[in-house]
Design a protein around this motif. Sequence first.
Motif, PDB file in Angstrom:
ATOM      1  N   UNK A   1       0.903  -1.329   0.042  1.00  0.00           N
ATOM      2  CA  UNK A   1       0.050  -0.031  -0.120  1.00  0.00           C
ATOM      3  C   UNK A   1       0.829   1.390   0.273  1.00  0.00           C
ATOM      4  N   UNK A   2       0.303   2.157  -0.813  1.00  0.00           N
ATOM      5  CA  UNK A   2       1.358   3.519  -1.182  1.00  0.00           C
ATOM      6  C   UNK A   2       0.577   4.542  -0.548  1.00  0.00           C
ATOM      7  N   UNK A   3       1.052   5.631  -0.095  1.00  0.00           N
ATOM      8  CA  UNK A   3       0.516   6.710   0.565  1.00  0.00           C
ATOM      9  C   UNK A   3      -0.046   7.645  -0.514  1.00  0.00           C
ATOM     10  N   UNK A   4       0.385   7.479  -1.733  1.00  0.00           N
ATOM     11  CA  UNK A   4      -0.039   8.436  -2.811  1.00  0.00           C
ATOM     12  C   UNK A   4       0.410   7.974  -4.179  1.00  0.00           C
ATOM     13  N   UNK A   5      -0.108   8.761  -5.001  1.00  0.00           N
ATOM     14  CA  UNK A   5       0.229   8.410  -6.450  1.00  0.00           C
ATOM     15  C   UNK A   5       1.669   8.444  -6.817  1.00  0.00           C
ATOM     16  N   UNK A   6       2.279   9.596  -6.459  1.00  0.00           N
ATOM     17  CA  UNK A   6       3.785   9.574  -6.539  1.00  0.00           C
ATOM     18  C   UNK A   6       4.564   8.387  -6.098  1.00  0.00           C
ATOM     19  N   UNK A   7       4.157   7.828  -4.943  1.00  0.00           N
ATOM     20  CA  UNK A   7       4.951   6.910  -4.339  1.00  0.00           C
ATOM     21  C   UNK A   7       4.765   5.538  -5.358  1.00  0.00           C
ATOM     22  N   UNK A   8       3.400   5.304  -5.892  1.00  0.00           N
ATOM     23  CA  UNK A   8       3.522   4.295  -6.662  1.00  0.00           C
ATOM     24  C   UNK A   8       4.381   4.473  -7.934  1.00  0.00           C
ATOM     25  N   UNK A   9       4.357   5.858  -8.610  1.00  0.00           N
ATOM     26  CA  UNK A   9       5.154   5.975  -9.831  1.00  0.00           C
ATOM     27  C   UNK A   9       6.640   5.722  -9.427  1.00  0.00           C
ATOM     28  N   UNK A  10       7.206   6.026  -7.905  1.00  0.00           N
ATOM     29  CA  UNK A  10       8.550   5.960  -7.921  1.00  0.00           C
ATOM     30  C   UNK A  10       9.009   4.402  -7.861  1.00  0.00           C
ATOM     31  N   UNK A  11       7.908   3.487  -7.579  1.00  0.00           N
ATOM     32  CA  UNK A  11       8.288   2.006  -7.378  1.00  0.00           C
ATOM     33  C   UNK A  11       7.882   1.258  -8.687  1.00  0.00           C
ATOM     34  N   UNK A  12       7.301   1.690  -9.671  1.00  0.00           N
ATOM     35  CA  UNK A  12       6.818   0.893 -10.958  1.00  0.00           C
ATOM     36  C   UNK A  12       7.153   1.508 -12.303  1.00  0.00           C
ATOM     37  N   UNK A  13       7.503   0.914 -13.465  1.00  0.00           N
ATOM     38  CA  UNK A  13       7.388   1.637 -14.384  1.00  0.00           C
ATOM     39  C   UNK A  13       6.028   1.236 -15.204  1.00  0.00           C
ATOM     40  N   UNK A  14       5.350  -0.096 -14.707  1.00  0.00           N
ATOM     41  CA  UNK A  14       4.139  -0.180 -15.313  1.00  0.00           C
ATOM     42  C   UNK A  14       2.939   0.032 -14.278  1.00  0.00           C
ATOM     43  N   UNK A  15       2.041   0.729 -14.862  1.00  0.00           N
ATOM     44  CA  UNK A  15       0.923   1.304 -13.770  1.00  0.00           C
ATOM     45  C   UNK A  15      -0.384   1.011 -14.509  1.00  0.00           C
ATOM     46  N   UNK A  16      -1.111   0.458 -13.834  1.00  0.00           N
ATOM     47  CA  UNK A  16      -2.832   0.288 -14.103  1.00  0.00           C
ATOM     48  C   UNK A  16      -3.563   1.320 -13.472  1.00  0.00           C
ATOM     49  N   UNK A  17      -4.609   2.062 -14.167  1.00  0.00           N
ATOM     50  CA  UNK A  17      -5.450   2.731 -13.807  1.00  0.00           C
ATOM     51  C   UNK A  17      -6.946   2.306 -13.712  1.00  0.00           C
ATOM     52  N   UNK A  18      -7.666   2.243 -12.650  1.00  0.00           N
ATOM     53  CA  UNK A  18      -9.071   1.798 -12.521  1.00  0.00           C
ATOM     54  C   UNK A  18      -9.629   2.952 -12.031  1.00  0.00           C
ATOM     55  N   UNK A  19     -10.360   3.894 -12.506  1.00  0.00           N
ATOM     56  CA  UNK A  19     -10.684   5.271 -12.193  1.00  0.00           C
ATOM     57  C   UNK A  19     -12.188   5.362 -12.262  1.00  0.00           C
ATOM     58  N   UNK A  20     -12.854   6.134 -11.159  1.00  0.00           N
ATOM     59  CA  UNK A  20     -14.161   6.324 -11.355  1.00  0.00           C
ATOM     60  C   UNK A  20     -14.742   7.438 -12.326  1.00  0.00           C
ATOM     61  N   UNK A  21     -13.978   8.619 -12.645  1.00  0.00           N
ATOM     62  CA  UNK A  21     -14.501   9.744 -13.252  1.00  0.00           C
ATOM     63  C   UNK A  21     -13.275  10.328 -14.100  1.00  0.00           C
ATOM     64  N   UNK A  22     -13.746  11.350 -14.941  1.00  0.00           N
ATOM     65  CA  UNK A  22     -12.760  12.070 -15.576  1.00  0.00           C
ATOM     66  C   UNK A  22     -11.850  12.965 -14.629  1.00  0.00           C
ATOM     67  N   UNK A  23     -12.423  13.465 -13.561  1.00  0.00           N
ATOM     68  CA  UNK A  23     -11.678  14.396 -12.660  1.00  0.00           C
ATOM     69  C   UNK A  23     -10.698  13.590 -11.921  1.00  0.00           C
ATOM     70  N   UNK A  24     -10.869  12.141 -11.693  1.00  0.00           N
ATOM     71  CA  UNK A  24     -10.141  11.305 -10.915  1.00  0.00           C
ATOM     72  C   UNK A  24      -8.829  11.185 -12.020  1.00  0.00           C
ATOM     73  N   UNK A  25      -9.316  10.906 -13.163  1.00  0.00           N
ATOM     74  CA  UNK A  25      -7.985  10.757 -14.218  1.00  0.00           C
ATOM     75  C   UNK A  25      -7.084  11.770 -14.483  1.00  0.00           C
ATOM     76  N   UNK A  26      -7.757  13.153 -14.361  1.00  0.00           N
ATOM     77  CA  UNK A  26      -6.777  14.362 -14.474  1.00  0.00           C
ATOM     78  C   UNK A  26      -6.097  14.506 -13.367  1.00  0.00           C
ATOM     79  N   UNK A  27      -6.652  14.113 -12.003  1.00  0.00           N
ATOM     80  CA  UNK A  27      -5.876  14.510 -10.633  1.00  0.00           C
ATOM     81  C   UNK A  27      -4.617  13.449 -10.762  1.00  0.00           C
ATOM     82  N   UNK A  28      -5.030  12.174 -11.269  1.00  0.00           N
ATOM     83  CA  UNK A  28      -4.031  11.138 -11.215  1.00  0.00           C
ATOM     84  C   UNK A  28      -2.655  11.367 -11.911  1.00  0.00           C
TER      85      UNK A  28
END
Length: 315
Positions: free
Chosen positions: A55-82
Motif C-alpha cells: 500500500x502506498x500513501x499517494x500516486x507519486x509513491x506508486x510511480x517511484x516504485x513501478x514502470x508499469x501502472x494500471x489505472x482503474x478510476x471512477x471519473x474524468x476528474x479522478x483521471x486528471x488528478x492522477x
Amino acid sequence: MVKTRVANPPNVGVIGLGIMGSAMAANLVKAGFEVFGFDPVASARKKLKKAGGQSCANVQAVARQCRHIVLSLPSESALEQVCAALIAAKPKNLLVAETSTLPEPAKNRVRALLLKHGICLLDCPLSGTGAQAVTRDLAVYASGDRKGIEDFASVFEGFARVRYDVGAFGNGMRMKLVANLLVAIHNVSTAEAILMGVRSGLDAAMVVKVVADGAGGSRMFQVRGPTMVDRSWGEATMKVSTWQKDMRLINDALQHTDTPAPLFSATLPIYNAAMALGHGMDDTAAVYAVLERLIGPPPPDRARASRPRPRKVSV
C-alpha cells in the motif's frame, strides 16, 4: 480458471482499488508480481495489503516504485488528478494502461499531456464484471502505442483471460461501448426472461440452468441470472449508479454516429427506474426488481410451482 505465473515479472502499480482495481491487483499478486497500489479510501488500501500487495500513501509513491501502472478510476476528474500526480513524480519511461470506462476525449486530452512529459498512456478498457475480474475472466481491449502494449503484455496476462489489440488509441473505448450496449440489453432481457418463466410457473433456478445452456443464453444470462434468482444484487459487482455513466457514454456514441438503437433505448427507463427505486448502490441485476415492481405479485393461478430439477439425458 488456472492462474499463470509470469517469469521475471516487473513491479506493477495499480491506482484505483475499487471493485475492479482490487481484483486485478490481487490476481497480479497471485501471478507473482510485486504490486504497489494507491486508493484514497483507507479500507481499499488495507484490502490490498491483505491480498499481499504494498500500500502506498499517494500516486507519486506508486510511480517511484513501478514502470508499469494500471489505472482503474471512477471519473474524468479522478483521471486528471492522477495524471497530474504522475507528472509531478517525474518518472522515466513510464507506461500507463488506462482501463476505466471514460469519455474518449478525456483520455485523448490526458494522453497528449502525459506524452509531453515522456509518459506513454494506453487506452485499455476491460470487458467483464467485478465478479469476472476476481476469477481473471476479463478481456482487455488494448489500443494505442503498439510497442507499449507489447511491453505491457505480461501484466495483462496477470489479470486478464485474453487481450485484443484493436488498433489506434481510442479504439479500445469504442469497442468497449459496443460491448456495453449489448450488456445493457442482455441484462434487461435476462430479467424479462426469468420473470416470464416464474410467472408461468417455472422454477427460476431451473430457467437459468436450462436456458443458459441453449441458444437463448448469453454471457449476461450466465453471469447475472444467478444473482437475479438469489436476489443477491445487494452484493454489487457493477453498481447501478456507476452503470449510469456507461449508459450515458453509449447514448452519446449512438448520437454521434447517428446509429438507430431501439433496443438500447428501451432499456434506459428500466435503469433510471432502478435509480429512482433506491438501487443505485446495488448490482445492475436489480433490474429484475424493477420489472417485478412494474407488474406486482403473480396472480394466484400462476403461483410458482414446485418442479423437479431438470436432468441431462444422453441420446
